[in-house]
Design a protein around this motif. Sequence first.
Motif, PDB file in Angstrom:
ATOM      1  N   ALA A 631       0.825  -1.211   0.000  1.00  0.00           N
ATOM      2  CA  ALA A 631       0.000   0.000   0.000  1.00  0.00           C
ATOM      3  C   ALA A 631       0.854   1.254   0.000  1.00  0.00           C
ATOM      4  N   SER A 632       2.004   1.186   0.635  1.00  0.00           N
ATOM      5  CA  SER A 632       2.849   2.375   0.753  1.00  0.00           C
ATOM      6  C   SER A 632       4.300   1.936   0.781  1.00  0.00           C
ATOM      7  N   ARG A 643      11.611   0.978   0.842  1.00  0.00           N
ATOM      8  CA  ARG A 643      11.177   0.531   2.165  1.00  0.00           C
ATOM      9  C   ARG A 643       9.659   0.374   2.132  1.00  0.00           C
ATOM     10  N   ILE A 644       9.176  -0.817   2.437  1.00  0.00           N
ATOM     11  CA  ILE A 644       7.742  -1.076   2.446  1.00  0.00           C
ATOM     12  C   ILE A 644       7.172  -0.544   3.757  1.00  0.00           C
ATOM     13  N   ARG A 645       6.258   0.424   3.649  1.00  0.00           N
ATOM     14  CA  ARG A 645       5.693   1.054   4.836  1.00  0.00           C
ATOM     15  C   ARG A 645       4.384   0.404   5.270  1.00  0.00           C
ATOM     16  N   ALA A 646       3.631  -0.128   4.326  1.00  0.00           N
ATOM     17  CA  ALA A 646       2.359  -0.757   4.670  1.00  0.00           C
ATOM     18  C   ALA A 646       1.987  -1.727   3.567  1.00  0.00           C
ATOM     19  N   GLY A 647       1.389  -2.842   3.964  1.00  0.00           N
ATOM     20  CA  GLY A 647       0.985  -3.832   2.981  1.00  0.00           C
ATOM     21  C   GLY A 647       0.004  -4.812   3.584  1.00  0.00           C
ATOM     22  N   ALA A 648      -0.571  -5.642   2.732  1.00  0.00           N
ATOM     23  CA  ALA A 648      -1.519  -6.668   3.150  1.00  0.00           C
ATOM     24  C   ALA A 648      -1.151  -7.959   2.451  1.00  0.00           C
ATOM     25  N   PRO A 649      -1.303  -9.103   3.132  1.00  0.00           N
ATOM     26  CA  PRO A 649      -0.923 -10.380   2.528  1.00  0.00           C
ATOM     27  C   PRO A 649      -1.898 -10.808   1.441  1.00  0.00           C
ATOM     28  N   LEU A 650      -1.374 -11.571   0.494  1.00  0.00           N
ATOM     29  CA  LEU A 650      -2.149 -12.124  -0.605  1.00  0.00           C
ATOM     30  C   LEU A 650      -1.798 -13.589  -0.772  1.00  0.00           C
ATOM     31  N   ASP A 651      -2.580 -14.295  -1.575  1.00  0.00           N
ATOM     32  CA  ASP A 651      -2.106 -15.541  -2.144  1.00  0.00           C
ATOM     33  C   ASP A 651      -1.907 -15.299  -3.636  1.00  0.00           C
ATOM     34  N   GLU A 652      -1.351 -16.298  -4.331  1.00  0.00           N
ATOM     35  CA  GLU A 652      -1.033 -16.066  -5.739  1.00  0.00           C
ATOM     36  C   GLU A 652      -2.283 -15.828  -6.571  1.00  0.00           C
ATOM     37  N   ALA A 653      -3.342 -16.588  -6.287  1.00  0.00           N
ATOM     38  CA  ALA A 653      -4.557 -16.417  -7.081  1.00  0.00           C
ATOM     39  C   ALA A 653      -5.114 -15.008  -6.939  1.00  0.00           C
ATOM     40  N   THR A 654      -5.107 -14.475  -5.725  1.00  0.00           N
ATOM     41  CA  THR A 654      -5.613 -13.121  -5.508  1.00  0.00           C
ATOM     42  C   THR A 654      -4.678 -12.089  -6.129  1.00  0.00           C
TER      43      THR A 654
END
Length: 901
Positions: A631-632, A643-654
């Motif tokens: 995300a940031s 530098r990764i400031r914010a993120g959300a996990p995924l799987d490969e299909a998503t």
Amino acid sequence: MLLPDTALPDLPIRTLLPQIRESLTGSGAAVLVAPPGTGKTTLVPLALAGTHGRVVVAEPRRLAARAAARRMASLLGEAVGQQVGFSVRGERRVSRRTRVEVVTTGVLVRRLQRDPELAGTTVVVLDECHERHLDTDLALAFLVEVRAALRPDLQLLATSATADAERLAEVLGGAPVVSAESRLFPVDVHWAPPATPISPPLGLRVDPRLLDHVAATTRRALADGDGDVLVFLPGAREIDTVAGRLGGVDADVIPLHGRQPGSIQDAALRPGPRRRVVLATAVAESSLTVPGVRAVVDAGLSRVPRMDHARGLGALVTVPVSRASATQRAGRAGREAPGRVYRCWSQAQHDRLPAQPEPEIAAADLTGFALDLALWGHPDGSGLALPDAPPAGAMQTAVGTLHDLGAVDESGRITARGRALADAGLHPRLARALHDGAPLVGPRRAAEIVALLDDDRATTDDLVAAWRQARSGGDPTWRSEVRRLTAALDRTPSDDISAPEVADTAAALEPDITGTAESPTTIPATAATGGNSVPASSSDAASGTRPDGSGGGSGSGAGGSGGGGSRRREEAAAGWVPDDLAAGLVVGLAYPERVARVREAGGRSYLMAGGTAGDLGPGSALGGVTWLAVASADRTAGARTARIRAGAPLDEATAREAAATLLTETAEIAWVDGDVVARTVQRLGAITLVERRIAQPDPALVRDALADGLRREGLGLLTWSRTAVELRERLAFAHAALGDPWPDVSDEALLGQAAEWLERSSARRRADLAKLDVTAALRRLLPWSVAGRLDEVAPERLPVPSGSRVRVDYSDVEAPVLAVKVQEAFGWKDAPKLADGRIPVLLHLLSPAGRPVAVTRDLASFWQQGYPQVRAELRGRYPRHPWPEDPTTAQPTKRVNPRSR
């Protein structure tokens, strides 16, 4: 006017009100230059308001808009929403009686897009134009065009707190400039640089030692005099840090920044029961007064948007303030009484600061700006009265992004989808995530995630954790924005927001997934079969594992190489979609090029689909997640990775769904890592997903790959026998001496024709190149017209007087060498010539031991002048070899004299 001039507070602007009205009446537009504290924001609108029409005042910040409306309403003895009201994103307090409406510049731009004539509005006041925000520049340009084409009666007043008003007047068509003198009380300047060296800001990072110094300087300001202390800091994080270091001071410590709910911001602008320390960002720089302030402590830093166009990373960065901003900040201390300002830098550093802040248009992300231009009908901004033209490269990137989103067509004109995205009042990327994400995760959850992304208030890099924290907290600002975005989805016709054909992920889901998702453990959804809302069990949402198995979400599987739409339909039918994937999908829809995969299992380093590498911070809760939707992220100058400031996990299909426009499958036959590779590759942008070997590759493509390998690594990949080397040298000499049609056999020429002279070979890999018959390949380069003349033009050997045939050395194409012993050259009058008699060979005349004793092209001169000296030196050393006095008549020989008995 709502009040007679004499009933208004006695501020410096009051005496200028007749002149302002006269300027607007005469030319329809004017520029007002008035320093902070003169009353321009509150007195001028009241003086311009009449019985017919409305005065609209545009402020760059919500806090300033609410404060200005409240102050004007109090002067009228009314509550906000009667004759004076305000409209900011997510909050509107106006009525039929409202004559003065204070809005943010963003709201004004949206209003102009919907109603360019501004029906019912008689005057627009653009306040704080000197701050040069994108929305302010847009509003100014749009209003100039509206006055010229639709509403010549609409009056426009542009105000600035700095004296740099000539450019504004020029943009307004030579409008008159009215200047007000400040009636500020004197402010004593205290230069208070830290005693120890401080690291300059880097990205969002501010040296903790500077924050320690700011806290210490604040304590000093409290001790030096009475009244409240206003402290300027770059952001909310620094405000929290300094607040923690002011424990025990005899004053109320109050934060003031744009992330706070409006009620808390408004409370900070009211006097308190005892002394206060107000820790503020640039929101307190202009447009409003913080009452009771007698001292200002300035950290000297500001936070501004910057865009890394090469990597698609936009972020806030911390920069030194300009001298103009520092002056405005200092003025806060002198509005009500004599004051003091403590600048946490030296006077020498102050003199090196930029005079004015950099216009936002020069460095910010222009995607939203470009969408507004397209919606207005000027896709490239040409023809508009913009104070500064947008940078060409940044605009090209922005328009490219809009085209990828389906917001503009090939010519840059707005599409129906673009209109729908613009109507959301968001950055176009976030608007896309909202509209395309709602059918996939439910309108409520899409709105919640987008509201979180738009506000950038997360205190952790784990966006899902921040989302759950926001749900469980009582932040009214976030909840209000969620309601606004949800309502925006309800009023947007679905046929207006269809995604581009390549991004067909929504079509893979037949049902809409709806619900409120008020808690992180109960996620209502619409079942695919019946259309009834069926809440998922709390254990489904809370007790599963993350897509990579690390815990914290749903155990939806790691995902394969496909089938995302089918799996998502099955999950919808089961009644739930986990928070982790919902957040990751929405983030990925906003920033598909930032979908990222870990480089090494369990590591913190990721490769984004856009090709940028990024690292999680040490101790990140996201460490070890295989797929991330970033995300940031930001990349500081000199850093190798972002530098990764914010993120959300995924799987490969998503990840495939979110970044569907970047999904490609290509057949590659190429030179990779030192050899020919023939494979089918499926990629998500720069991320390789699947590779499959091609058993029978196209021979022509293989030859191209081999030629590419030769170009990259050089002709050393071939086996160069002595015969091949000598043939190449003879050809090179012929080309140098005679030109075309003799072939050029330089490295560049051979590499350029590599595919042609590999055409008859059966080579398929690197090892085959070493087996090529280079001599035959070189001979194939000879045109038929000269192929039979090579031995005439550049013979391999030449006859000498002794009868020997001696090899010619062509390694120097400009001077071929014939090395021959002196005795074998007796009787030779002239050196032989090559290239149809054009180039004499360079004779290396050798001693009996094979060492050169002379180098010449002029034999006659050598026999007369050089030979006698050679004879004198060598005949005693080599007595068995003939050394006649007259070599021009002597018998040439390669033999030695018999030994005497």
